[in-house]
Design a protein around this motif. Structure first.
Motif, mmCIF file in Angstrom:
data_model
loop_
_atom_site.group_PDB
_atom_site.id
_atom_site.type_symbol
_atom_site.label_atom_id
_atom_site.label_comp_id
_atom_site.label_asym_id
_atom_site.label_seq_id
_atom_site.Cartn_x
_atom_site.Cartn_y
_atom_site.Cartn_z
ATOM 1 N N GLY A 225 0.783 -1.150 0.026
ATOM 2 C CA GLY A 225 -0.020 0.004 -0.064
ATOM 3 C C GLY A 225 0.894 0.990 -0.121
ATOM 4 N N GLY A 226 1.826 1.295 0.865
ATOM 5 C CA GLY A 226 3.013 2.471 0.774
ATOM 6 C C GLY A 226 3.335 2.677 -0.379
ATOM 7 N N CYS A 227 3.789 1.552 -1.330
ATOM 8 C CA CYS A 227 4.289 1.667 -2.564
ATOM 9 C C CYS A 227 3.609 2.176 -3.437
ATOM 10 N N SER A 228 2.318 1.994 -3.617
ATOM 11 C CA SER A 228 1.279 2.133 -4.299
ATOM 12 C C SER A 228 1.023 3.831 -4.200
ATOM 13 N N CYS A 229 1.043 4.361 -3.039
ATOM 14 C CA CYS A 229 0.825 5.732 -2.435
ATOM 15 C C CYS A 229 2.168 6.605 -3.188
ATOM 16 N N MET A 230 3.254 6.048 -3.081
ATOM 17 C CA MET A 230 4.419 6.694 -3.453
ATOM 18 C C MET A 230 4.379 7.032 -4.976
ATOM 19 N N CYS A 231 3.781 5.670 -5.737
ATOM 20 C CA CYS A 231 3.850 5.759 -7.102
ATOM 21 C C CYS A 231 2.842 6.850 -7.339
ATOM 22 N N LEU A 232 1.687 7.052 -6.786
ATOM 23 C CA LEU A 232 0.639 7.984 -7.372
ATOM 24 C C LEU A 232 1.149 9.409 -7.155
ATOM 25 N N MET A 233 1.826 9.484 -6.092
ATOM 26 C CA MET A 233 2.397 10.971 -5.622
ATOM 27 C C MET A 233 3.396 11.319 -6.869
ATOM 28 N N LEU A 234 4.104 10.370 -7.237
ATOM 29 C CA LEU A 234 4.934 10.840 -8.314
ATOM 30 C C LEU A 234 4.535 11.009 -9.529
ATOM 31 N N SER A 235 3.410 10.263 -9.882
ATOM 32 C CA SER A 235 2.666 10.399 -11.120
ATOM 33 C C SER A 235 2.049 12.009 -11.007
ATOM 34 N N VAL A 236 1.442 12.363 -10.024
ATOM 35 C CA VAL A 236 0.841 13.531 -9.752
ATOM 36 C C VAL A 236 2.036 14.712 -9.903
ATOM 37 N N ILE A 237 2.977 14.442 -9.404
ATOM 38 C CA ILE A 237 4.127 15.561 -9.668
ATOM 39 C C ILE A 237 4.653 15.591 -10.983
ATOM 40 N N ALA A 238 4.739 14.326 -11.582
ATOM 41 C CA ALA A 238 5.367 14.390 -12.896
ATOM 42 C C ALA A 238 4.313 15.238 -13.892
ATOM 43 N N ILE A 239 2.963 15.033 -13.699
ATOM 44 C CA ILE A 239 2.098 15.605 -14.315
ATOM 45 C C ILE A 239 2.140 16.922 -14.385
ATOM 46 N N VAL A 240 2.233 17.431 -13.100
ATOM 47 C CA VAL A 240 2.277 19.041 -12.987
ATOM 48 C C VAL A 240 3.529 19.321 -13.466
ATOM 49 N N VAL A 241 4.731 18.890 -13.521
ATOM 50 C CA VAL A 241 5.782 19.423 -14.160
ATOM 51 C C VAL A 241 5.670 19.385 -15.545
ATOM 52 N N LEU A 242 4.983 18.486 -16.321
ATOM 53 C CA LEU A 242 4.645 18.555 -17.477
ATOM 54 C C LEU A 242 3.944 19.467 -17.905
ATOM 55 N N ALA A 243 2.816 19.875 -17.059
ATOM 56 C CA ALA A 243 1.877 20.709 -17.408
ATOM 57 C C ALA A 243 2.562 22.383 -17.364
ATOM 58 N N VAL A 244 3.332 22.491 -16.602
ATOM 59 C CA VAL A 244 4.330 23.635 -16.262
ATOM 60 C C VAL A 244 5.134 23.963 -17.727
ATOM 61 N N VAL A 245 5.685 22.762 -17.824
ATOM 62 C CA VAL A 245 6.773 22.819 -19.021
ATOM 63 C C VAL A 245 5.994 23.321 -20.390
ATOM 64 N N ILE A 246 4.718 22.730 -20.314
ATOM 65 C CA ILE A 246 3.878 22.857 -21.837
ATOM 66 C C ILE A 246 3.508 24.445 -21.695
ATOM 67 N N TRP A 247 2.968 24.941 -20.550
ATOM 68 C CA TRP A 247 2.517 26.349 -20.289
ATOM 69 C C TRP A 247 3.747 27.211 -20.778
ATOM 70 N N ALA A 248 4.861 26.933 -20.329
ATOM 71 C CA ALA A 248 5.959 27.915 -20.667
ATOM 72 C C ALA A 248 6.342 27.903 -22.086
ATOM 73 N N LEU A 249 6.459 26.879 -22.810
ATOM 74 C CA LEU A 249 6.696 26.891 -23.974
ATOM 75 C C LEU A 249 5.677 27.378 -24.874
ATOM 76 N N ILE A 250 4.464 27.329 -24.507
ATOM 77 C CA ILE A 250 3.388 27.929 -25.160
ATOM 78 C C ILE A 250 3.265 29.400 -25.030
ATOM 79 N N LYS A 251 3.839 30.060 -23.571
ATOM 80 C CA LYS A 251 4.002 31.213 -23.520
ATOM 81 C C LYS A 251 5.210 32.159 -24.030
ATOM 82 N N TYR A 252 6.442 31.467 -24.195
ATOM 83 C CA TYR A 252 7.538 31.926 -24.551
ATOM 84 C C TYR A 252 7.882 31.880 -26.075
ATOM 85 N N LEU A 253 7.062 30.945 -26.640
ATOM 86 C CA LEU A 253 7.382 30.668 -28.100
ATOM 87 C C LEU A 253 6.277 31.353 -29.166
#
Length: 233
Positions: free
Chosen positions: A205-233
């Motif tokens: 159960g602990g491993c599942s929670c950790m994986c979910l948290m990492l997935s959320v962080i990865a999605i947020v980082v990916l969204a920020v990167v996409i927003w930055a590319l759209i804004k400055y390009l």
């Protein structure tokens, strides 16, 4: 050294070896705890061997009485073997008394006979009518005494059977205690297995929670990167 055909000496040597083995086991008892299952099993084994030794001594006594008619033997040799037998019987009685086996001692006293030559003598030689009558009465008295000894021997055998039953009861109790310990160990093992299963589930159960948290962080980082590319390009 006994000849191959000397059955009495072979039986005597076997009985002597058994007596030496019993003596060694009695000496080993001092190194064991005063009580406990191991000590009880050791004492029970000694008691069984002493009972077997008593049976062999009875057989030796019977063979010794028939020896002069079975094989040529001098009177000196007969007396020597009688002394050997008496010494071995005494040694067996002392070892039995060490374990408080009073029935063994009583049995030896009941069956013990005076050491004497077994040469058959014609008891009626030179007797008149009065002598024959007296001899007949003496024989009847001897027969009565023999019956009394037989009755006492039967009673002693009963006591030996009771002692054997006591040993069997002791072994049964030891086996029951062993079964109880096995059941307790099995129950403890089952509890440990249940705890391990629970811990394993928690770990997963602990491993599942950790994986979910990492997935959320990865999605947020990916969204920020996409927003930055759209804004400055």
């Amino acid at each position: 050294m006994a000849s191959p055909s000397d059955s009495w000496m072979r039986e005597f040597n076997e009985a002597s070896k058994l007596a030496d083995d019993i003596g060694a086991r009695i000496a080993e008892r001092s190194s064991l705890p005063p009580s406990g299952p191991e000590t009880q099993r050791h004492v029970s084994a000694i008691r069984r061997k002493i009972t077997i030794l008593g049976t062999r001594l009875d057989s030796l006594e019977s063979l010794l009485a028939k020896l002069p008619s079975k094989q040529p033997i001098t009177e000196k040799e007969l007396h020597r073997r009688q002394d050997m037998f008496v010494n071995l019987r005494s040694k067996a009685s002392q070892m039995a008394s060490t374990l408080n086996m009073s029935n063994f001692g009583n049995r030896n006293n009941l069956l013990e006979q005076d050491s004497k030559p077994v040469a058959e003598i014609n008891r009626t030689t030179g007797l008149d009518n009065y002598g024959l009558v007296g001899l007949q009465r003496q024989i009847m008295r001897e027969q009565d005494e023999g019956l009394e000894k037989l009755e006492e021997t039967v009673i002693s055998t009963k006591h030996i059977a009771l002692a054997v039953n006591e040993e069997l009861t002791l072994h049964t109790r030891l086996i029951d205690n062993l079964d109880e310990h096995v059941d307790m160990t099995g129950s403890r093992l089952q509890r440990v297995q249940k705890r391990l299963a629970i811990l394993n589930k928690k770990t997963k159960g602990g491993c599942s929670c950790m994986c979910l948290m990492l997935s959320v962080i990865a999605i947020v980082v990916l969204a920020v990167v996409i927003w930055a590319l759209i804004k400055y390009l």
